[in-house]
Scaffold this motif. Sequence first.
Motif, PDB file in Angstrom:
ATOM      1  N   VAL A  25      -3.481  -9.215   0.303  1.00 30.86           N
ATOM      2  CA  VAL A  25      -3.918  -8.306   0.925  1.00 30.86           C
ATOM      3  C   VAL A  25      -3.583  -7.797   2.441  1.00 30.86           C
ATOM      4  CG1 VAL A  25      -5.554  -7.033   1.229  1.00 30.86           C
ATOM      5  CG2 VAL A  25      -5.166  -7.765  -1.359  1.00 30.86           C
ATOM      6  N   ILE A  35       4.131   0.898   1.732  1.00 24.59           N
ATOM      7  CA  ILE A  35       2.822   0.795   2.649  1.00 24.59           C
ATOM      8  C   ILE A  35       3.151   1.320   3.944  1.00 24.59           C
ATOM      9  CG2 ILE A  35       1.024  -0.404   3.073  1.00 24.59           C
ATOM     10  CD1 ILE A  35       1.064  -2.190   1.108  1.00 24.59           C
ATOM     11  N   ARG A  88       3.359   7.675  -6.882  1.00 25.69           N
ATOM     12  CA  ARG A  88       2.783   7.419  -5.277  1.00 25.69           C
ATOM     13  C   ARG A  88       3.426   8.798  -4.561  1.00 25.69           C
ATOM     14  NH1 ARG A  88       7.624   6.523  -1.489  1.00 25.69           N
ATOM     15  NH2 ARG A  88       6.448   6.543   0.397  1.00 25.69           N
ATOM     16  N   TYR A 124       0.548  -5.386  -7.193  1.00 31.46           N
ATOM     17  CA  TYR A 124      -0.064  -5.286  -6.364  1.00 31.46           C
ATOM     18  C   TYR A 124      -0.026  -3.522  -5.416  1.00 31.46           C
ATOM     19  CZ  TYR A 124      -3.403  -4.784  -1.977  1.00 31.46           C
ATOM     20  OH  TYR A 124      -4.102  -4.152  -1.507  1.00 31.46           O
ATOM     21  N   VAL A 125       1.509  -3.604  -4.876  1.00 29.21           N
ATOM     22  CA  VAL A 125       1.400  -2.861  -4.229  1.00 29.21           C
ATOM     23  C   VAL A 125       1.441  -1.371  -5.008  1.00 29.21           C
ATOM     24  CG1 VAL A 125       3.698  -1.397  -2.771  1.00 29.21           C
ATOM     25  CG2 VAL A 125       3.126  -3.831  -2.683  1.00 29.21           C
ATOM     26  N   ARG A 128      -1.713   0.268  -6.212  1.00 25.98           N
ATOM     27  CA  ARG A 128      -2.179   1.740  -5.741  1.00 25.98           C
ATOM     28  C   ARG A 128      -2.409   2.720  -5.924  1.00 25.98           C
ATOM     29  NH1 ARG A 128      -0.497   1.129  -0.648  1.00 25.98           N
ATOM     30  NH2 ARG A 128      -2.142   2.257   0.553  1.00 25.98           N
ATOM     31  N   TYR A 129      -0.918   3.116  -6.739  1.00 23.18           N
ATOM     32  CA  TYR A 129      -0.781   4.271  -7.224  1.00 23.18           C
ATOM     33  C   TYR A 129      -0.582   4.309  -8.516  1.00 23.18           C
ATOM     34  CZ  TYR A 129       2.348   3.586  -2.762  1.00 23.18           C
ATOM     35  OH  TYR A 129       2.058   2.844  -1.141  1.00 23.18           O
ATOM     36  N   HIS A 153      -4.654  -5.710  -9.472  1.00 21.77           N
ATOM     37  CA  HIS A 153      -6.091  -5.757  -8.933  1.00 21.77           C
ATOM     38  C   HIS A 153      -7.273  -6.643  -9.211  1.00 21.77           C
ATOM     39  CE1 HIS A 153      -5.480  -1.244  -9.015  1.00 21.77           C
ATOM     40  NE2 HIS A 153      -4.665  -1.198 -10.688  1.00 21.77           N
TER      41      HIS A 153
END
Length: 317
Positions: A25, A35, A88, A124-125, A128-129, A153
């Motif tokens: 992370v 990001i 996003r 992971y990226v 996030r959305y 996650h």
Amino acid sequence: MRWPRVAGFLLVGLVFQAVLYLGYVRLVAPGHKAIRADAAFHETAPQDIELLVCGDSHPRSDIDPTMLSDRTVNVAIGGEHYLKTWYRMRALLADGQHQVRALLLPLDAASFSSWHAENFAPEYVWGRYVDFLEVGRVRGTPFAYVGRALKAHVFPFAGELRTLNQIRTKRFGFGEELPLGSFGSLTPAQRRATALEQAKEHFRDADVMDPGLRWAFDQLVAWADARDIPVVLVAFPLTRWYDQWVVRSGARERVEREVVAPLLADPNHYYIDHHDIFGRRDELFADPHHLNALGRTLYSRHLREVLAERGVLRTAP
């Protein structure tokens, strides 16, 4: 003595998991362009956004927002598709700090093609959305995306050799350079071969109207309609070499019939078909379907004029 050993083993495993998770992370994920683009958006985007440009590599490479207006923001990044864009975009605007006056989305022949609809790496990226469980339900495979959710996650570092290679080579999600070079410098045989190779990747054995991508696109349009935000749909420039394979696929005709025609019944929707605007100017392209720096400048100027004529843009660059 048995249970303390088991507990100790589990504790060591959890510590190891936490170290790997935090390392990924903090050291890997921040280098991804999504990001980085999000951070730039929150730092520099005006509160009153005249035109928000979202989508994939076409609006990313073909539009210079500074040439449209001083309140145009381009958050498009290569590798996005409508599912990624839908989640996003909502995340970027979730804090309510920005008001969007108009929304621009790509609507190309390959926009709904399933060729990369399953691509959410690194999980992971995009986790996030993206609500992976919702995506699974939409696709009719509710359990197929559980693994993606866990990887996003809990185990973001699992199976990440591809990501590490992208970091090493500064490509895909971990690169930033806009397309350069001149497609026109290739021989005609090379242009044809390159166009065929990329068209095969986009259309061969693909569903040109992927249901998941269509659902996400409909969500984007419905989101804008609910807020009375005009939607500008753009078919971006292509070389004639690539377009001949698009024609053979039948994808454009289907997109125009099933998507464009119904949308244009609403006067708040605009469709700008520029796929053939530079069809014979190969020197403006970096590859068969992305403009280079010169092409981006010329096209951004032209798009500015079109959007101003339609009343979408009112402020100066």
